[in-house]
Motif scaffolding. Structure first.
Motif, short mmCIF file in Angstrom:
data_model
loop_
_atom_site.label_atom_id
_atom_site.label_comp_id
_atom_site.label_asym_id
_atom_site.label_seq_id
_atom_site.Cartn_x
_atom_site.Cartn_y
_atom_site.Cartn_z
N THR A 74 41.46 -25.40 -43.82
CA THR A 74 40.73 -26.66 -43.71
C THR A 74 39.35 -26.35 -43.16
N TYR A 75 38.32 -26.75 -43.93
CA TYR A 75 36.94 -26.50 -43.54
C TYR A 75 36.14 -27.79 -43.58
N ARG A 76 35.19 -27.89 -42.68
CA ARG A 76 34.22 -28.99 -42.69
C ARG A 76 33.02 -28.51 -43.50
N LEU A 77 32.56 -29.36 -44.42
CA LEU A 77 31.44 -29.01 -45.29
C LEU A 77 30.28 -29.97 -45.06
N SER A 78 29.11 -29.55 -45.48
CA SER A 78 27.96 -30.44 -45.52
C SER A 78 27.70 -30.80 -46.97
N GLY A 79 27.02 -31.91 -47.20
CA GLY A 79 26.72 -32.34 -48.56
C GLY A 79 25.29 -32.81 -48.70
N LYS A 80 24.67 -32.41 -49.78
CA LYS A 80 23.31 -32.88 -50.12
C LYS A 80 23.40 -33.51 -51.50
N GLU A 81 22.98 -34.75 -51.58
CA GLU A 81 23.08 -35.53 -52.81
C GLU A 81 21.77 -35.48 -53.60
N SER A 82 21.90 -35.37 -54.92
CA SER A 82 20.76 -35.42 -55.82
C SER A 82 21.24 -36.05 -57.13
N ASP A 83 20.85 -37.28 -57.37
CA ASP A 83 21.26 -38.02 -58.57
C ASP A 83 22.78 -38.00 -58.72
N ASP A 84 23.28 -37.36 -59.76
CA ASP A 84 24.72 -37.34 -60.02
C ASP A 84 25.37 -36.03 -59.59
N PHE A 85 24.75 -35.36 -58.62
CA PHE A 85 25.25 -34.09 -58.13
C PHE A 85 25.41 -34.15 -56.61
N LEU A 86 26.44 -33.46 -56.12
CA LEU A 86 26.63 -33.34 -54.68
C LEU A 86 26.83 -31.85 -54.38
N LYS A 87 25.87 -31.26 -53.66
CA LYS A 87 25.91 -29.83 -53.31
C LYS A 87 26.65 -29.67 -52.00
N LEU A 88 27.64 -28.75 -51.97
CA LEU A 88 28.48 -28.55 -50.80
C LEU A 88 28.29 -27.17 -50.20
N ASP A 89 28.23 -27.12 -48.86
CA ASP A 89 28.12 -25.86 -48.13
C ASP A 89 29.05 -25.88 -46.92
N TYR A 90 29.51 -24.70 -46.54
CA TYR A 90 30.40 -24.53 -45.39
C TYR A 90 29.67 -24.85 -44.09
N LEU A 91 30.36 -25.57 -43.20
CA LEU A 91 29.84 -25.83 -41.85
C LEU A 91 30.68 -25.14 -40.78
N SER A 92 32.02 -25.41 -40.82
CA SER A 92 32.89 -24.87 -39.78
C SER A 92 34.35 -24.94 -40.22
N THR A 93 35.19 -24.23 -39.49
CA THR A 93 36.62 -24.30 -39.75
C THR A 93 37.22 -25.38 -38.86
N GLU A 94 38.23 -26.04 -39.36
CA GLU A 94 38.89 -27.10 -38.59
C GLU A 94 40.17 -26.62 -37.92
N ASP A 95 40.66 -25.47 -38.34
CA ASP A 95 41.96 -25.03 -37.84
C ASP A 95 41.97 -23.55 -37.46
N ASP A 96 40.81 -23.00 -37.19
CA ASP A 96 40.66 -21.60 -36.79
C ASP A 96 41.15 -20.60 -37.83
N THR A 97 41.23 -21.02 -39.10
CA THR A 97 41.59 -20.07 -40.15
C THR A 97 40.35 -19.28 -40.53
N GLU A 98 40.56 -18.05 -40.88
CA GLU A 98 39.47 -17.18 -41.31
C GLU A 98 39.68 -16.83 -42.77
N SER A 99 38.62 -16.60 -43.46
CA SER A 99 38.69 -16.23 -44.86
C SER A 99 37.69 -15.10 -45.10
N ALA A 100 38.16 -14.02 -45.71
CA ALA A 100 37.27 -12.92 -46.05
C ALA A 100 36.21 -13.38 -47.04
N VAL A 101 36.54 -14.39 -47.83
CA VAL A 101 35.59 -14.90 -48.83
C VAL A 101 34.39 -15.55 -48.15
#
Length: 143
Positions: A74-101
């Motif tokens: 579970t991750y918290r993301l940020s979003g930037k809107e542009s017309d009919d698009f929503l760009k998503l980026d990682y902000l933080s983990t919600e459950d202390d899980t780590e991902s090599a990706v």
């Protein structure tokens, strides 16, 4: 008050004003609010190959959740809107899980809204579950 306290107070007020303005400008419109999901390898006979990927978008947050055999992220993301698009980026983990990706990319891609038909291209999901091959995922929206 001494000069140091006055400088600190001015810095504090300016900082809060900048953060407040930034948060207001990053708000996304209600058309994106809702619960979205898709299932990777939905047609596979072995349930262990299936992963459910979901996004919950509200006025206050965007949560990404992946669940499946030995997977629960579970991750918290940020979003930037542009017309009919929503760009998503990682902000933080919600459950202390780590991902090599996450060390390779924090880019959760772009959701496209075409007449209430939602698709998602996500470098993070591609690297995590798609062997790095770029794919377009069709999202089902609840709400």
């Amino acid at each position: 008050m001494n000069t140091l306290k006055i400088r600190f107070l001015i810095f504090y007020l300016v900082f809060n004003l900048v953060v407040s303005c930034k948060n207001k400008s990053d708000k996304i419109s209600e058309k994106w609010y809702g619960d979205y999901y898709f299932i990777i390898n939905e047609d596979h006979d072995d349930w262990r190959d299936q992963q459910k990927i979901s996004l919950k978008i509200t006025k206050d947050s965007i949560l990404y959740h992946a669940e499946g055999y030995q997977i629960d992220q579970t991750y918290r993301l940020s979003g930037k809107e542009s017309d009919d698009f929503l760009k998503l980026d990682y902000l933080s983990t919600e459950d202390d899980t780590e991902s090599a990706v996450l060390k390779k990319t924090k880019n959760f891609g772009t959701i496209t809204n075409s007449n209430k038909f939602y698709t998602w291209s996500s470098p993070y999901v591609d690297l995590s579950f798609g062997e790095g091959k770029s794919k377009i995922y069709t999202l089902t929206k609840n709400n």
